[in-house]
Design a protein around this motif. Sequence first.
Motif, PDB file in Angstrom:
ATOM      1  N   ALA A 268      -1.318  12.986  -9.178  1.00 19.08           N
ATOM      2  CA  ALA A 268      -0.533  11.757  -9.040  1.00 19.08           C
ATOM      3  C   ALA A 268       0.961  12.006  -8.979  1.00 19.08           C
ATOM      4  O   ALA A 268       1.731  11.083  -8.706  1.00 19.08           O
ATOM      5  N   HIS A 269       1.396  13.234  -9.259  1.00 17.40           N
ATOM      6  CA  HIS A 269       2.823  13.546  -9.251  1.00 17.40           C
ATOM      7  C   HIS A 269       3.579  12.522 -10.108  1.00 17.40           C
ATOM      8  O   HIS A 269       3.213  12.290 -11.257  1.00 17.40           O
ATOM      9  N   SER A 270       4.595  11.879  -9.557  1.00 22.21           N
ATOM     10  CA  SER A 270       5.446  11.012 -10.377  1.00 22.21           C
ATOM     11  C   SER A 270       4.883   9.625 -10.631  1.00 22.21           C
ATOM     12  O   SER A 270       5.545   8.807 -11.286  1.00 22.21           O
ATOM     13  N   LEU A 271       3.670   9.330 -10.158  1.00 18.49           N
ATOM     14  CA  LEU A 271       3.000   8.141 -10.686  1.00 18.49           C
ATOM     15  C   LEU A 271       2.852   8.283 -12.199  1.00 18.49           C
ATOM     16  O   LEU A 271       2.729   7.294 -12.919  1.00 18.49           O
ATOM     17  N   THR A 272       2.874   9.541 -12.662  1.00 19.64           N
ATOM     18  CA  THR A 272       2.798   9.822 -14.098  1.00 19.64           C
ATOM     19  C   THR A 272       3.918   9.132 -14.854  1.00 19.64           C
ATOM     20  O   THR A 272       3.722   8.693 -15.996  1.00 19.64           O
ATOM     21  N   LYS A 273       5.094   9.021 -14.256  1.00 18.05           N
ATOM     22  CA  LYS A 273       6.214   8.373 -14.946  1.00 18.05           C
ATOM     23  C   LYS A 273       5.881   6.924 -15.274  1.00 18.05           C
ATOM     24  O   LYS A 273       6.260   6.413 -16.338  1.00 18.05           O
ATOM     25  N   SER A 274       5.171   6.257 -14.379  1.00 18.44           N
ATOM     26  CA  SER A 274       4.786   4.868 -14.645  1.00 18.44           C
ATOM     27  C   SER A 274       3.760   4.802 -15.773  1.00 18.44           C
ATOM     28  O   SER A 274       3.789   3.872 -16.602  1.00 18.44           O
ATOM     29  N   LEU A 275       2.838   5.769 -15.828  1.00 20.04           N
ATOM     30  CA  LEU A 275       1.901   5.832 -16.950  1.00 20.04           C
ATOM     31  C   LEU A 275       2.648   6.062 -18.258  1.00 20.04           C
ATOM     32  O   LEU A 275       2.351   5.432 -19.287  1.00 20.04           O
ATOM     33  N   THR A 276       3.619   6.975 -18.227  1.00 18.45           N
ATOM     34  CA  THR A 276       4.397   7.266 -19.433  1.00 18.45           C
ATOM     35  C   THR A 276       5.173   6.039 -19.886  1.00 18.45           C
ATOM     36  O   THR A 276       5.236   5.734 -21.089  1.00 18.45           O
TER      37      THR A 276
ATOM     38  N   GLY B 220       5.157  14.128 -19.255  1.00 23.31           N
ATOM     39  CA  GLY B 220       5.313  12.722 -18.915  1.00 23.31           C
ATOM     40  C   GLY B 220       5.927  12.448 -17.571  1.00 23.31           C
ATOM     41  O   GLY B 220       6.000  11.289 -17.144  1.00 23.31           O
ATOM     42  N   ALA B 221       6.381  13.497 -16.870  1.00 26.97           N
ATOM     43  CA  ALA B 221       7.036  13.298 -15.578  1.00 26.97           C
ATOM     44  C   ALA B 221       6.091  13.427 -14.406  1.00 26.97           C
ATOM     45  O   ALA B 221       6.251  12.745 -13.395  1.00 26.97           O
ATOM     46  N   SER B 222       5.086  14.317 -14.502  1.00 25.51           N
ATOM     47  CA  SER B 222       4.311  14.606 -13.289  1.00 25.51           C
ATOM     48  C   SER B 222       2.938  15.193 -13.557  1.00 25.51           C
ATOM     49  O   SER B 222       2.314  15.700 -12.643  1.00 25.51           O
ATOM     50  N   GLY B 223       2.436  15.154 -14.762  1.00 24.92           N
ATOM     51  CA  GLY B 223       1.253  15.933 -15.115  1.00 24.92           C
ATOM     52  C   GLY B 223      -0.076  15.225 -15.026  1.00 24.92           C
ATOM     53  O   GLY B 223      -1.054  15.713 -15.600  1.00 24.92           O
TER      54      GLY B 223
ATOM     55  N   TYR C  74       7.065  -4.321  -6.074  1.00 25.56           N
ATOM     56  CA  TYR C  74       7.572  -3.138  -6.770  1.00 25.56           C
ATOM     57  C   TYR C  74       6.449  -2.115  -6.796  1.00 25.56           C
ATOM     58  O   TYR C  74       5.289  -2.445  -6.526  1.00 25.56           O
ATOM     59  N   TYR C  75       6.807  -0.870  -7.093  1.00 26.13           N
ATOM     60  CA  TYR C  75       5.785   0.157  -6.897  1.00 26.13           C
ATOM     61  C   TYR C  75       6.056   1.415  -7.709  1.00 26.13           C
ATOM     62  O   TYR C  75       7.196   1.720  -8.061  1.00 26.13           O
ATOM     63  N   ALA C  76       4.966   2.133  -8.007  1.00 31.50           N
ATOM     64  CA  ALA C  76       5.041   3.488  -8.538  1.00 31.50           C
ATOM     65  C   ALA C  76       4.972   4.440  -7.359  1.00 31.50           C
ATOM     66  O   ALA C  76       4.255   4.187  -6.391  1.00 31.50           O
ATOM     67  N   ARG C  77       5.736   5.527  -7.438  1.00 29.92           N
ATOM     68  CA  ARG C  77       5.799   6.453  -6.315  1.00 29.92           C
ATOM     69  C   ARG C  77       5.786   7.891  -6.827  1.00 29.92           C
ATOM     70  O   ARG C  77       6.437   8.223  -7.806  1.00 29.92           O
ATOM     71  N   GLY C  78       5.035   8.752  -6.128  1.00 29.10           N
ATOM     72  CA  GLY C  78       4.998  10.162  -6.463  1.00 29.10           C
ATOM     73  C   GLY C  78       5.104  11.011  -5.213  1.00 29.10           C
ATOM     74  O   GLY C  78       4.833  10.549  -4.094  1.00 29.10           O
ATOM     75  N   ALA C  79       5.483  12.259  -5.395  1.00 33.28           N
ATOM     76  CA  ALA C  79       5.658  13.189  -4.281  1.00 33.28           C
ATOM     77  C   ALA C  79       4.389  13.311  -3.451  1.00 33.28           C
ATOM     78  O   ALA C  79       3.276  13.060  -3.923  1.00 33.28           O
ATOM     79  N   PHE C  80       4.573  13.720  -2.189  1.00 30.43           N
ATOM     80  CA  PHE C  80       3.473  13.962  -1.249  1.00 30.43           C
ATOM     81  C   PHE C  80       2.694  12.696  -0.917  1.00 30.43           C
ATOM     82  O   PHE C  80       1.532  12.741  -0.546  1.00 30.43           O
TER      83      PHE C  80
END
Length: 462
Positions: free
Chosen positions: A187-195, A334-337, A412-418
């Motif tokens: 999920a890459h940086s979708l993780t930030k939204s989870l955090t 919490g950033a990308s895991g 609004y949206y969560a966004r992650g790399a790739f």
Amino acid sequence: MTARILKIVLGLLLAIVLAGAAWLCTAGKPLLLVASGSVSQGLCDAVYVSRVDPGQVFREQHAPLMRGIGWAVRWQVDRAHDEVRTSVLGGFDARAVFRPGLGCLLMHGDGAVPEAAGYTPSPIASPFPDRLVASDDPAIQRALERAFAEPDPAHPRNTKAIVVLHDGRLIAERYAPGYGPDTPIWAHSLTKSLTSALIGILVREGRLQLPQVAPVAGWQSPGDPRRAITIDQLLRMDSGLPFDETGGALNPLTRMTFLERDMAAYAAHMPLARAPGTVWGYSNLGYVLLGRMVTDAAGGSAVDAERFAQRELFAPLGMAHTVIQADADGSLIGASGSYGTARDFARFGQLYLDDGVVGGQRILPAGWVAYSHSQTLDTGYGAGFWLNIKNDTRVPVWSAPWGMPQLPKDMYYARGAFGQYVVIVPSERLVVVRMGISLDYGDDTGDLVAAVIAALRRQPRL
């Protein structure tokens, strides 16, 4: 003359070899360790978390980024020990080890694996049907077909999964070969939204407060300007920590992710680039520190933190296949895991569409959803989510668009790399998730969501 030329050529070759050896032992070493570490981590996740073909993931995700050194990379899956080992140029070894319930851990050296036994999470029931759900609307079918098409082979989209929820119902989904409703995807940086959501849960429980000074031990010395940083500023990325995801293979993000055993300690040592609260800068560092706060509140270990996330967020939502991985110090990244299925992230988007409530149970504190998509400074960012209100400027450093101008302003949206997206459109009661391995991904998700909205508006109201 021939002997003289040969002598000069040999001298030049020797100089090149010596210069290359010096580079490998100094500046080149961290670069090659980042390369081997990223491959070991990514392919371990492919084999043991996603359960997809690691060769395909290497070709789509890693080889294009390796450019000139891809030929020198060697990786091996060791199923007897549940790990993947990678080397570059026959050295610079890295290994990632699978831990049940926790995902894969990038090891630094051959020492003992912390929490190697992992844990067995309680099963989570999915609210979705076992079968694949396909839309009977030709317009929506065409929108998904376009999203999976490859119009430019030189810049492949590699779309892996799309899920569409409307009024809380799953109305359409599609997956690439080898992927399906139960395939967790990075999920890459979708993780930030989870955090951000996990921090919200701790706020609801009264264990944290947004205005409070961030509980980072390394910042508490008298006179340290980082003492003023609040949890709110870490969530909003206006803490003053530097924009850490810049161009090039070596930057604070890659160093922290692939070279550091204790990522939060690395983040805590980073000096400020600006005074807190004055300038926005994309900050993986800040979200790694937030992951540490969640871990500490949960009990201090990776297992404690994963159990907390499962109990408080994933289980109530029916996110049956989601995991947030931890570093070697036991702290949630919490950033990308994280890894999760497109269905899981659709449920997460629906939680925000429903104001933080699921099945009558309040998961996020009252007002948290509005807070999460309220504007930070003069940007298109909220607190763990991107906004759709800035179409006149672009994200600093990246020069990327803040939002998707073809979509309603309340989106609004969560966004992650790739190319990972969780798009939430309150005015349309719509959640669209798009996941893939898209190294050169453009604005296609906005077009996808716009096409779905147009199709839904044409449907007769019941």
